[in-house]
Design a protein around this motif. Structure first.
Motif, mmCIF file in Angstrom:
data_model
loop_
_atom_site.group_PDB
_atom_site.id
_atom_site.type_symbol
_atom_site.label_atom_id
_atom_site.label_comp_id
_atom_site.label_asym_id
_atom_site.label_seq_id
_atom_site.Cartn_x
_atom_site.Cartn_y
_atom_site.Cartn_z
ATOM 1 N N THR A 1 0.827 -1.208 0.000
ATOM 2 C CA THR A 1 0.000 0.000 0.000
ATOM 3 C C THR A 1 0.861 1.257 0.000
ATOM 4 O O THR A 1 0.345 2.365 -0.117
ATOM 5 C CB THR A 1 -0.933 0.029 1.227
ATOM 6 O OG1 THR A 1 -0.147 -0.211 2.416
ATOM 7 C CG2 THR A 1 -2.002 -1.047 1.127
ATOM 8 N N LYS A 2 2.167 1.086 0.125
ATOM 9 C CA LYS A 2 3.102 2.198 0.052
ATOM 10 C C LYS A 2 4.276 1.779 -0.837
ATOM 11 O O LYS A 2 5.406 1.643 -0.373
ATOM 12 C CB LYS A 2 3.576 2.606 1.447
ATOM 13 C CG LYS A 2 2.432 3.137 2.321
ATOM 14 C CD LYS A 2 2.915 3.616 3.669
ATOM 15 C CE LYS A 2 1.740 4.166 4.478
ATOM 16 N NZ LYS A 2 2.172 4.642 5.821
ATOM 17 N N PRO A 3 3.966 1.572 -2.136
ATOM 18 C CA PRO A 3 4.996 1.054 -3.050
ATOM 19 C C PRO A 3 6.177 2.005 -3.183
ATOM 20 O O PRO A 3 6.031 3.222 -3.073
ATOM 21 C CB PRO A 3 4.249 0.906 -4.373
ATOM 22 C CG PRO A 3 3.103 1.861 -4.274
ATOM 23 C CD PRO A 3 2.712 1.853 -2.834
ATOM 24 N N ARG A 4 7.328 1.419 -3.443
ATOM 25 C CA ARG A 4 8.557 2.221 -3.540
ATOM 26 C C ARG A 4 8.572 3.069 -4.811
ATOM 27 O O ARG A 4 8.914 4.242 -4.785
ATOM 28 C CB ARG A 4 9.767 1.295 -3.513
ATOM 29 C CG ARG A 4 11.092 2.028 -3.588
ATOM 30 C CD ARG A 4 12.239 1.133 -3.240
ATOM 31 N NE ARG A 4 13.466 1.897 -3.077
ATOM 32 C CZ ARG A 4 14.553 1.429 -2.495
ATOM 33 N NH1 ARG A 4 14.563 0.212 -2.006
ATOM 34 N NH2 ARG A 4 15.624 2.171 -2.393
ATOM 35 N N VAL A 5 8.225 2.462 -5.945
ATOM 36 C CA VAL A 5 8.211 3.183 -7.212
ATOM 37 C C VAL A 5 6.796 3.607 -7.578
ATOM 38 O O VAL A 5 6.583 4.673 -8.125
ATOM 39 C CB VAL A 5 8.817 2.314 -8.330
ATOM 40 C CG1 VAL A 5 8.702 2.999 -9.688
ATOM 41 C CG2 VAL A 5 10.280 2.014 -8.020
ATOM 42 N N GLY B 1 10.201 11.737 -8.191
ATOM 43 C CA GLY B 1 10.295 10.736 -7.135
ATOM 44 C C GLY B 1 8.978 10.531 -6.406
ATOM 45 O O GLY B 1 8.971 10.193 -5.228
ATOM 46 N N LEU B 2 7.846 10.730 -7.107
ATOM 47 C CA LEU B 2 6.520 10.615 -6.488
ATOM 48 C C LEU B 2 5.876 9.284 -6.858
ATOM 49 O O LEU B 2 5.421 9.111 -8.000
ATOM 50 C CB LEU B 2 5.621 11.767 -6.947
ATOM 51 C CG LEU B 2 6.049 13.177 -6.523
ATOM 52 C CD1 LEU B 2 5.167 14.229 -7.198
ATOM 53 C CD2 LEU B 2 5.987 13.315 -5.013
ATOM 54 N N PRO B 3 5.816 8.311 -5.936
ATOM 55 C CA PRO B 3 5.130 7.043 -6.216
ATOM 56 C C PRO B 3 3.622 7.258 -6.244
ATOM 57 O O PRO B 3 3.084 8.085 -5.512
ATOM 58 C CB PRO B 3 5.531 6.141 -5.045
ATOM 59 C CG PRO B 3 6.629 6.862 -4.335
ATOM 60 C CD PRO B 3 6.430 8.319 -4.597
ATOM 61 N N GLN B 4 2.932 6.513 -7.097
ATOM 62 C CA GLN B 4 1.472 6.572 -7.156
ATOM 63 C C GLN B 4 0.882 5.262 -6.642
ATOM 64 O O GLN B 4 1.429 4.191 -6.889
ATOM 65 C CB GLN B 4 1.013 6.818 -8.599
ATOM 66 C CG GLN B 4 1.479 8.156 -9.145
ATOM 67 C CD GLN B 4 1.133 8.318 -10.609
ATOM 68 O OE1 GLN B 4 -0.022 8.501 -10.976
ATOM 69 N NE2 GLN B 4 2.143 8.236 -11.472
ATOM 70 N N VAL B 5 -0.242 5.367 -5.930
ATOM 71 C CA VAL B 5 -0.923 4.204 -5.370
ATOM 72 C C VAL B 5 -2.264 4.042 -6.076
ATOM 73 O O VAL B 5 -3.089 4.965 -6.051
ATOM 74 C CB VAL B 5 -1.137 4.364 -3.850
ATOM 75 C CG1 VAL B 5 -1.787 3.107 -3.274
ATOM 76 C CG2 VAL B 5 0.184 4.648 -3.147
#
Length: 254
Positions: A159-163, A232-236
């Protein structure tokens, strides 16, 4: 000044064979009698020094997974799967324990979007002399929706992916090898290649060793989002619960 980047030797890089897209390229891992720099062998599994050490200030090894050039992790028999992952983790952690390196990375590329060059199934174990990958790792990036757990191992959808978007996390204690760990890893890869809602032919597996646990992060590979490249903004995504239920339905509700 502390180094924060890996340095790539382009003069070596241009010599590397490429057999993922170039099908006419002879596979360097199939001619086993010509392999050099062998470190350890377990039947069809071979760990050897990388013939093309493109990363500077690093000790690079290649783990050839099988003698079948057309095989793939998601289709390995359970016997070979456990033999391979146990072998790889053993040598990775042993390299860590030598304390010759600031950190040791262990990973797998598969497919044209994975960043790899050789189609033959393989992994890499690399000792980094002046970089610590753990400085950029946190337990948060392995948290998420638990899909299944047992025998000390868990399969989790991040739920908090790195990429960004979809990342599957598998964890187990580092005190002993758990077969469920490798089976969860195989399930994640199989789902990506066969049931993913978007056609996927590439993935990476990244192993991490943090605070008494071994993690594997399995990432389906597509063109990387520009928001991550630029900022550097991951999307969920908003369908993580659906995907977790899909994996439960396909692999665990039988």
């Amino acid at each position: 000044m502390e180094n924060k980047h890996l340095h790539f030797n382009t003069s070596i890089g241009v010599k590397k064979p490429e057999s993922i897209r170039n099908k006419a390229q002879a596979c360097p891992f199939c001619d086993r009698d010509q392999l050099t720099g062998l470190i350890a062998v377990d039947g069809p599994i071979i760990l050897l020094k990388n013939k093309y050490p493109v990363l500077e200030n690093a000790y690079q090894t290649v783990l050839i997974e099988t003698d079948d050039c057309h095989a793939e992790l998601s289709t390995y028999s359970k016997e070979h799967l456990h033999r391979l992952i146990r072998f790889g983790i053993k040598h990775w952690l042993e390299m860590e324990e030598t304390r010759e390196y600031r950190s040791v990375i262990f990973f797998k590329n598969h497919g044209p979007l994975s960043g790899g060059t050789i189609a033959h199934p393989h992994m890499q174990i690399i000792g980094l002399h002046d970089l610590d990958y753990k400085e950029k790792a946190s337990h948060e990036m392995f948290q998420g929706i638990v899909i299944d757990e047992g025998e000390g191992s868990r399969l989790i959808l991040s739920t908090k992916p790195r990429v960004g978007f979809y990342e599957f996390n598998i964890e187990m204690p580092d005190s002993s090898y758990q077969e469920r760990f490798s089976e969860y890893l195989q399930i994640a890869v199989h789902y990506i290649l066969n049931h993913f809602p978007f056609k996927a032919s590439s993935y990476n597996v990244f192993f991490h060793h943090l605070d008494g646990k071994v993690y594997a992060k399995v990432v389906p590979r597509f063109v990387t989002t520009p928001l991550y490249i630029g900022y550097g903004l991951p999307q969920v995504p908003n369908n993580l619960e659906w995907m977790a239920e899909e994996l439960k339905r396909i692999y665990f509700c039988k």
